[in-house]
Structures are given as structure tokens and as C-alpha cells.
Enzyme design. Structure first.
Site, short mmCIF file in Angstrom:
data_model
loop_
_atom_site.label_atom_id
_atom_site.label_comp_id
_atom_site.label_asym_id
_atom_site.label_seq_id
_atom_site.Cartn_x
_atom_site.Cartn_y
_atom_site.Cartn_z
N ASP A 80 9.87 1.97 -1.07
CA ASP A 80 8.74 1.04 -0.93
C ASP A 80 8.83 -0.19 -1.83
OD1 ASP A 80 6.29 0.21 0.12
OD2 ASP A 80 5.14 1.23 -1.43
N HIS A 124 6.09 -0.18 -8.68
CA HIS A 124 6.07 -1.26 -7.70
C HIS A 124 4.69 -1.69 -7.20
CE1 HIS A 124 6.68 2.30 -4.93
NE2 HIS A 124 5.69 1.69 -4.31
N HIS A 166 5.44 9.95 -0.68
CA HIS A 166 5.57 8.73 -1.50
C HIS A 166 4.26 8.60 -2.26
CE1 HIS A 166 6.69 4.74 -2.71
NE2 HIS A 166 5.50 4.32 -2.35
N ASP A 226 2.30 6.53 -4.97
CA ASP A 226 2.27 5.33 -5.81
C ASP A 226 1.72 5.71 -7.17
OD1 ASP A 226 3.37 3.38 -4.04
OD2 ASP A 226 1.57 3.57 -2.84
ZN LIG Z 1 4.55 2.49 -2.75
#
Ligand SMILES: [Zn+2]
Length: 1004
Positions: free
Chosen positions: A374, A578, A262, A264
Site C-alpha cells: 500500500d 505510510h 493489511h 495500517d
Molecule cells: Zn495502508
């Protein structure tokens, strides 16, 4: 038998830590190390490789915050190591507990070929297995000294989050730069013991299996000579082979492990660093795929793929090869893993358009699962959008973070506002960074709520947040867990393979209706107001730019700016990631976002201006009003332009007997008292008061706001325990505009100036706040004399209802929620809307008055916060907001006024009459996009939906020579199973279900 369990368990821990793990690298020799510190931002690979480095020694400090250092390591494999496996062990000064949150590196060969990423849990580079001895080793490391923002003591304000304030103090100390023999047998023994030890700890103390494992571990430890671990590791492993070979129970839970990182797209690092993070992780994952034939890796966020393609072509070539083999799998089908609460209808749709199109264009692959592990809650408009994009499944685990209520299902059908149902899975492993620990696997099996009727769950496996991905240790553990007694089974699978099994496994899953509200991170609807305003403004301008560019293309042959719109959309979509739109990134990210949004606005305004001038005719002879809203306004049709109508008359302004002023436009009479508060808003048409008796609207309220954790993300319920009403006014006076009242207040170190006007039966409130508070929450309150059990907030392609009461813990937990352009409350026959051009957070509460037993429904919009982590200066400075209170509003009025406040009229010199490209004869049907088809064919694409939650039958007419029409998905592909409506004289009849979304494509 005597109980020696704890003794053996303690023995296992000490021997593993102190003897066996250190024996993985039994011999090593130091490498020569030199370094060149790039003077500013990251440099191209060729420049880093050719720079002249200076010597540096292990133990030396290096790395100013956000700097880039190019290390060169050289050495010779000792001749006596011939036949052994040898690795370079490169420790930049890592803290093993912080993969993805500190320094990282990407290793290159001298010719610029990337080898692998370096991070705290992945410090090795294979030199040879086996080596011949005497090999010359030369490696280059592009090392990023990203500072630690989220430390052991978390959420402490820091200036490290922006290069401009971070200083130059070196952040790391070079820890190890060696060539070492890699003893694979010892490494395998470590994995055996970890897997069995961790499984043992999860089994009931009274289970026979637990004791079998304990005795096997004891035998293995007995077989290992601690003075010769390398010579006896094989004997130790032999003692464990038996317990590792016994198969899982037939009823065992089945876990589909999906290799994952994951990443970001920005968070505690800027966007530019994510470009490199993705390159490091994809390098690691392509290398791991080559080593591990069973392993499968899935990556979402088309933007991140596009970064690799653009910035690291050598890594991209490896990715393309692995994708072709079907083992490096595109998933998600969105441009980024965006927030889903705040993006507007079209933006949410375009996340899928651009995400899916990238995977289709590059690989011819279309996946049908949406991957949002997430994201901070899921709007009820999303299921319909997922379906309209051609997808049908959703994965997230974030709802497991909810503070209060435990979600009742892990696999279920999620039903959105229009009735669309999407097969949804919440991995019961409760993390998107699974590392194949026994505790995680056992938790997934125990936690799975659908036991007895379903057996499959998914585990996203690999270091994430800051990237890193799956490690060889995780793969080795998964291999042992494939079919092991006492454990859930683990198999590497693609998300699609998992979903196919899960669906087959569970033909009648339970249904959850409405939003998937995250009972946490509620303040992300408010933090970093400028980022949110930039998003809203960009969405509005994109609508206008597409509409007027399409109109100019069709009407005047004006060139349609395909490339610019594509690029700008992708920029806006990226910023809906996000941690960007929610305001939870470091200062650097939000500072850049503000600049980017300014540039986006300038470019879009230029596009709009050029298109409007191409349409407007002779500039010398008058002025045209362009109306980009989906409803006619002041005599100008929706999507058209006409000569200036008489401007709406200003309201009458008079002084009020009790002090203050009265604004009256014949439809609405607003009384503003001497404190600048709205004590009455009387709807003259319905003869009804809006403001609750004895109370005042337009009331600014300040709360202390210091959450227990996650400052930028969270507002905790106790914030409401203390409130200060800002009732002292420095000035209440007629404003500069005719028919307006200006109110000025000072509080703390801040100052608010408001301009109140009444026009067309609506109270307009423009609020300017010069905000210099710390850990405070600023709300604007409207106590309404309305009795309502529920209220509506606009979401994508419609609205969703929430309760005004707190009967259950589920309702109580929704104490801060998201709106798009409006919030609406009503009693049968009469309602009130509050519309906004930029705010998202709000709360609605109810109270019963002692005076008359009436109900007050208080609607408060959230203006500003002032958290200090991760950006210590969050929201400091000047902000401007626009809201309007619309008494007497139906839900249809709320929809229309919401569009109006976001899409002001534009005035352009000209004399042409510009008929809309598309008109609809029912105001309930809202056109959200008019554009030319992305494929450059010149077809006109029109997207519309039923906006009030009822049925609509309407006629949609084209203002151009349409020769054909097709119903398409969001990607503008005709839907094979949906009949096109009949095109008669350029118009079609449409019949829509509540909130139904339709895309039509007209050929010309
Ligand atoms: Zn995230």
C-alpha cells in the site's frame, strides 16, 4: 433453446439473499447482555473483565466516539439443541460494507483467554460443534466504538478524527446478541452457489461452461424446498457436485493466495487503537489456522508483532505456536510498511535492520521478500537497500492505483539508481484485500500482463486497512477454486513459496529502471508539514547522536546509549508508516506525532550534549565547534570538533537604486527588489546570473487546491490552472541579523515573514508562515536561467533524475515529486542547487522565453497545503522552513550543502581537539552513519556511499586502533562472499561504483 439466462441468474440472487443465507442460523435464543463503559482510554483486560456491568438491550445505542465498552453476554444452550453446532452471533451494530472502518471487538472467556475478534464480516463465536445442550455460556467483549471517518459519502470533513473534538454521541446500536444453531450444510451450500454464481458471471456468455453452470444452479434451486431449506440443502449441493469437480484448464492462471490483513499502523484511528486491531486480527487468524489445515497467513510490520508481544501475551503465545508450525509467517522484514519516498538513507536502511532483527530474535526467521502493498510510490534508491539488507524480492500492488499510465508488467526486475535489480511482483488482482470473489480471481487472470511467459500471481487475501483478516468464507471459496474449470487455480502459499515459483516460472523477466512513481497521492509529500519536519529533524539528530556517542565511547569511555537509540529509532521508524509521514491520518495521529517528535528531539539533544561534553575537555577555556556533517566545514573536519574558527563574515548590505536591497558576500550578489523578490542572484565567481531575465525568485505562489478525492493525499493537475503570485509586501527592510533582509507579507488570513541572508556564496531563506488558509497550496518559486532536460532530486544513498519536459504521459504525470535534502539543475559546467531542511514536495517546469529564446527552468518547492480531510485543521498555525539557493553548485556541492543545512554546527564549551573516528579523502564518498555495533561488542560500524553517480576510489582512515575490518550487510553481519579490504595502519582503500553503498565493521 430459449435464452433464460437472466431469469435463472435473478432467481439465484433472490433465493440466496432471502432464503438460503438466512437459513444458515435456523434457530436462535437471545443472550443476556450487560455493559460497562470504560471512562476514558482502554483499560487492561483484567480491569475490563472485573468491572460491574449494567444491563443493556439489543436495539440500545452505545459507544461514544473512541470509547471502550466491555459487554458481558450470558446464556444457556437449549437442551433440545443437543448434537447441533451452536455459535454465538454477536453483532455490535456492524455495517457489513465497512470491515475495519467502524466498531470492533475482541471476545474473551471469563478467565481472560482471548477467543476471536469481532468485526462486520466475522460475527460468530463457536460454542460447540456439537453441543450437549445445557452448557452455560459467558463471554466478554472488549468493544471499541471507533467512529466511521470515511463514510459512504467520502472525504467529508469531520471532527470525529480526534478524541478531543469528537464529542460523546453514541455511534452504534446493538444489533444482535444470540445463541444460534449453525447449519453447516446450508453454509456450504451458500459458498457453493456464491462460487459458481460468481464464476458464471465472469465467463463469456457464449461459453459452454457458463451454461453448464447455469443449468446446474437451476437444478440445485429446483432441489431446494424454500419452506425447508435446512432439510433440502444437501440435495441442492448434490446437484452442484458435478460442476464443482471438473478441473481447471492446463493453461489456467495460478494464484497463490496468502492470508493477510493489511493493518495500517495508524490512519483513521490512533496508534493505540492499532495495538488492539492487531490483537483482534491475530486472534482471528490463529483461530482460523486451527480450523483450516490448508490455510497460510502472512503478517508484515515487526512493530505490530512487537505490540502483540508487549500488550497481549495470551494472543502472542498463540502466534508463536502458529509461527513454529510454519503457517503464520513473518513477511516484509521492515519495522513498518513505511513510506519509501521520504525516509532518508539511514532511516530506510534501519526499517530493514529493526524489522529483520525482530523476526530473527523472536523466531530465528529471516524472510527475503519485502512486503509493501500500500505504499505511495517507491524511490529508486530502494533496490540497493533491499539487497544490502539481505532481501531480494518486492511485492506491491499500489502502482495499479496510478491515474494515468498502466504499468506494463506484473512481474519484473526493478533496477535502482546503482544498478541493483530486485525481483518484483505486482499482484494483478489489484487489491491487497482480496476476498476470493469470482470477479477478483477472474480480474487477476485477465489482467496479468505477463501471460504466455509466466503463470503465477499472488493474491493477498483478507480484510485489511483496518484489519480483520481472512474469513472462513474466503477459505471455503479458495478450496473450491483450487482446481475448477473456467477459473484460475488458487492455492494457499507463503510469500516465499510464491516467489520461488514465480522466479522459476519466469527466468528472464522484463526490467523497469528507476523509481516506481505512483501517479496519485502526490500531495502526501507536503500535507502535515510538522510531521514531515519532525521526521527530518529526528533523522538528523539520530545521526548526530550515534556519531557523537560512538566518538565519546571510543575516545572517552563514555557509555554508549544502546537501549535509548534502539527505542528512539523504532519510534521514528514507526512514524514513517505510510499514513503518518505522508500526512494522511486523522488529527489525533498528527497531534500525537508532533508531541512524540518533540520528545524525541529533547532526548536526542540530551544524548548529543552528554557525549559532546564528555569529549570537549575543560569547559572553562574556550568553545569548540562540532561538525556532524560528512564534509569538512569552516576548518572543522567531518565528524570532528575544533576550536571556533572565525565566523563567516556577513554579506554587505546596501540599498538598491531601483528600490530594495543588495546582499553581496564577494561570491554571490543578490538583488532584492522593493517587493521583497529576488530579481538577481549573480554568481560572481562564474560571472553568471541565476534568475531568469525579467522574472523573480523567492516568489510565493498560492493555488486553489481541492482535489476530486483523497484530500490530504491528492493534488490534482488542474490546481495549476489558477495561481496568485504574492508580490505585495507589507515590509521589506534590513533584518535583525547583520547582512540580512526581512520581508513580511499578508495574504488571506495568513502572514509570511522571511529572512534572507547571503553567506559563503549561498542565499539562505528562512520562511515563517502563520497559515490559516483552506484548500490552498503554497509554493516557493525559483525561475532559473538554466537550460536542462532533466534535474536531480536526492533520494536514498544518491539521487534520481526526472525530466523537465512533459513529452509523454509518463513524464506529465510526475507533476509533483519528492526530494530529500536537495534538488539540482545544471547545464554543462554550471548548475544550481536548492537545499532544504524539511520540505519534500517540489515541481520543475520549463519554458522558452520570447525575449531572448533562452530556457527558464522553474523550480518550486511545496511549503504548505490546507486539506480538510481527514484532519479538518490540517497545517493551520505557524510553520518554519529553511531553504538555500546555491548558484554555481555542482552535484557534489548540492550533496554537501544539503547535509550542511540539515546538520548545523554545535558550539560547546571546551578546549579539546577531537579528531574524527573516520575520515575519507574523497568528498564524493559520503559517510551516512558512524555508530557502535548494535550487538554491544564495541565494534565501530561505518556506512558510506558514492554520492555523485560516478566512480570513487578513496582511502577511509580510522582515528582509533582498529584491529580488523569486515564488509557487512545493513544488519552488521559480515558478508561471506565479499572480501574485506586490507587494513593498513588503520585505513582501508575503497573503490565504489556509482551510488554504491558499503558498510564496514571495524573491531578494536
Ligand atoms: Zn495502508
Amino acid at each position: 433453446m430459449h435464452d433464460d439466462r437472466q431469469l435463472v441468474e435473478a432467481r439465484l440472487k433472490r433465493v440466496l439473499d432471502e432464503r438460503i443465507r438466512p437459513a444458515v442460523y435456523p434457530e436462535s435464543v437471545p443472550l443476556e447482555v450487560a455493559v460497562w463503559h470504560a471512562p476514558g482510554e482502554p483499560v487492561p483486560v483484567a480491569e475490563g473483565l472485573s468491572a460491574v456491568p449494567e444491563p443493556i438491550a439489543v436495539g440500545d445505542r452505545w459507544g461514544a466516539p473512541w470509547g471502550t465498552s466491555w459487554f458481558t453476554v450470558t446464556g444457556t444452550v437449549p437442551a433440545q439443541w443437543a448434537g447441533r453446532s451452536v455459535e454465538a452471533v454477536l453483532d455490535l451494530g456492524f455495517d457489513e460494507n465497512m470491515p475495519g472502518f467502524q466498531c470492533e471487538g475482541l471476545v474473551y472467556r471469563p478467565d481472560g483467554t482471548p477467543v476471536k475478534g469481532l468485526n462486520p464480516r466475522n460475527q460468530w463465536i463457536r460454542v460447540g460443534a456439537p453441543v450437549e445442550g445445557g452448557e452455560e455460556v459467558r463471554l466478554h467483549i472488549e468493544a471499541a466504538s471507533n467512529p466511521v471517518i470515511l463514510d459512504y459519502h467520502p472525504f467529508v470533513p469531520t471532527k470525529l478524527g480526534d478524541k478531543e473534538t469528537a464529542g460523546t454521541e453514541p455511534q452504534y446500536r446493538l444489533a444482535r446478541m444470540d445463541l444460534a444453531i449453525f447449519d453447516e450444510t446450508v453454509w456450504q451450500l451458500v459458498i457453493d452457489l456464491e462460487v459458481l454464481g460468481e464464476l458464471m458471471a465472469e465467463l463469456p456468455v457464449d461459453s459452454a461452461r457458463r451454461w453448464e453452470l447455469l443449468r446446474a444452479v437451476e437444478r440445485a434451486l429446483d432441489a431446494i424446498d424454500l419452506q425447508d431449506v435446512n432439510g433440502t440443502a444437501a440435495a441442492g449441493r448434490a446437484e452442484l457436485a458435478g460442476v464443482l469437480a471438473t478441473p481447471a484448464a492446463p493453461s489456467a492462471h495460478r494464484i497463490s493466495a496468502v492470508g493477510h490483513a493489511h493493518i495500517d499502523s495508524a490512519w483513521l484511528w490512533p496508534l493505540r487503537e492499532t495495538v488492539r486491531k492487531v490483537a483482534r486480527t491475530t486472534s482471528n487468524m490463529t483461530a482460523l489456522l486451527e480450523d483450516e489445515p490448508d490455510f497460510v497467513f502472512a503478517m508484515s510490520q515487526a512493530q505490530q508483532w512487537a505490540w502483540v508481544k508487549e500488550h497481549r501475551p495470551e494472543v502472542w503465545a498463540r502466534v508463536v505456536k502458529a509461527v513454529a508450525e510454519g503457517r503464520f509467517v513473518p513477511t516484509g522484514g521492515m519495522w513498518v510498511e513505511s513510506d519509501t519516498n521520504m525516509p532518508g538513507s539511514e532511516a530506510m536502511a534501519r526499517q530493514f535492520v529493526h524489522g529483520k532483527r525482530f523476526f530473527l530474535d523472536e523466531f530465528g526467521i529471516e524472510n527475503d521478500e519485502v512486503w509493501l502493498p500500500d505504499t505511495f510510490g517507491f524511490a529508486a534508491g530502494l533496490p540497493q537497500i533491499i539487497k544490502a539488507a539481505g532481501s531480494k524480492r518486492l511485492l506491491t500492488q499500489k502502482i495499479s492505483w496510478s491515474q494515468v499510465n498502466t504499468f506494463p508488467h506484473h512481474t519484473f526486475l526493478w533496477e535502482g539508481i546503482d544498478g541493483t535489480r530486485i525481483f518484483t511482483h505486482f499482484p494483478p488482482v489489484d487489491t491487497y484485500n482480496c476476498s476470493m470473489k469470482g470477479s477478483e480471481i477472474a480480474h487477476a487472470a485477465r489482467n496479468f500482463k505477463d501471460k504466455g511467459v509466466a503463470r503465477h500471481s499472488l493474491a493477498p487475501t483478507g480484510w485489511g486497512d483496518g484489519g480483520g483478516g481472512t474469513t472462513r468464507e474466503m477459505v471455503a471459496k479458495a478450496a473450491r477454486l483450487r482446481d475448477l474449470e473456467g477459473s484460475a487455480t488458487v492455492t494457499w502459499e507463503t510469500p516465499a513459496d510464491f516467489f520461488a515459483k514465480a522466479e522459476a516460472d519466469y527466468p528472464n523477466p522484463p526490467v523497469w529502471v528507476g523509481e516506481l512513481y505512483l501517479e496519485l497521492h502526490r500531495a502526501t509529500l507536503t500535507s502535515q508539514a510538522k510531521t514531515k519536519q519532525g521526521n527530518r529533524r529526528s533523522e538528523s539528530l539520530l545521526r548526530e547522536a550515534e556519531l557523537w556517542a560512538a566518538t565519546a565511547a571510543v575516545r572517552a569511555g563514555h557509555p554508549y546509549p544502546y537501549e535509548q537509540l534502539d527505542r528512539i529509532w523504532k519510534t521514528v521508524l514507526l512514524h514513517q508508516f505510510h499514513d503518518i509521514l505522508p500526512g494522511s491520518s486523522i488529527a489525533w495521529v498528527h497531534r500525537e506525532a508532533e508531541k512524540t517528535y518533540t520528545a524525541v528531539a529533547a532526548e536526542l539533544n540530551d544524548l548529543i550534549d552528554a557525549a559532546q561534553r564528555a569529549l570537549a575537555g575543560n569547559p572553562g577555556s574556550g568553545e569548540l565547534v562540532f561538525n556532524a556533517a560528512p564534509h569538512a566545514r569552516n576548518g572543522v573536519p567531518a565528524g570532528g570538533a575544533a576550536a571556533v574558527a572565525a565566523p563567516a563574515l556577513a554579506a554587505e548590505l546596501r540599498t538598491r537604486d531601483e528600490g530594495g536591497y543588495v546582499l553581496d558576500d564577494g561570491l554571490l550578489r543578490v538583488e532584492i527588489d522593493g517587493r521583497g523578490l529576488v530579481v538577481s542572484a549573480y554568481d560572481l565567481r562564474s560571472q553568471r546570473e541565476t534568475v531568469a531575465p525579467g522574472q523573480a525568485a523567492n516568489l510565493l505562489q498560492i493555488h486553489p487546491d481541492f482535489p476530486n478525492m483523497w484530500d490530504a493525499w491528492d493534488v490534482d493537475q488542474f490546481y495549476r490552472n489558477t495561481v496568485t503570485d504574492l508580490v505585495e509586501a507589507a515590509e521589506v527592510a534590513p533584518g535583525e541579523e547583520p547582512g540580512s533582509v526581512r520581508v513580511v507579507r499578508s495574504f488571506g488570513a495568513s502572514r509570511v515573514t522571511q529572512l534572507l541572508t547571503v553567506k559563503a556564496g549561498r542565499l539562505d531563506i528562512r520562511t515563517e508562515v502563520d497559515w490559516h488558509e483552506t484548500e490552498k497550496f503554497l509554493k516557493l518559486a525559483f525561475p532559473l536561467d538554466v537550460h536542462a532536460d532533466r534535474y536531480a532530486s536526492e533520494s536514498q544513498y544518491g539521487h534520481a533524475y526526472r525530466a523537465t519536459h512533459t513529452n509523454t504521459s509518463w513524464e506529465a504525470a510526475k507533476f509533483e515529486a519528492c526530494n530529500h535534502k536537495f534538488v539540482h539543475v545544471e547545464e554543462p559546467g554550471w548548475g544550481v542547487a536548492l537545499v532544504t531542511d524539511s520540505t519534500y514536495g517540489h515541481d520543475v517546469t520549463r519554458a522558452v522565453r520570447a525575449s531572448d529564446s533562452g530556457t527558464t527552468t522553474t523550480l518550486r518547492v511545496s511549503l504548505l497545503r490546507a486539506p480538510r480531510f481527514p484532519d479538518p485543521e490540517t497545517d493551520q498555525g505557524v510553520h518554519r522552513f529553511r531553504h538555500a539557493l546555491v548558484p554555481g553548485a555542482t552535484i557534489g556541492d548540492a550533496v554537501r550543502e544539503g547535509w550542511f543545512i540539515n546538520l548545523p554546527e554545535r558550539r560547546v564549551p571546551g578546549d579539546a581537539v577531537i579528531a574524527p573516528l573516520v575520515t575519507v579523502d574523497d568528498d564524493a564518498v559520503v559517510v551516512t552513519a558512524v555508530k557502535l555495533a548494535d550487538d554491544g561488542s564495541g565494534d565501530v560500524v561505518v556506512r558510506f556511499h558514492e554520492s555523485r553517480g560516478g566512480r570513487a576510489r578513496a582511502r577511509l582512515s580510522t582515528g582509533f586502533a582498529a584491529t580488523g575490518v569486515a564488509v557487512t550487510d545493513l544488519l552488521e553481519r559480515p558478508l561471506a562472499d565479499v572480501a574485506a579490504p586490507e587494513l593498513t595502519d588503520g585505513s582501508v582503500a575503497v573503490s565504489l561504483r556509482p551510488f554504491e553503498l558499503v558498510t564496514l565493521r571495524f573491531s578494536r
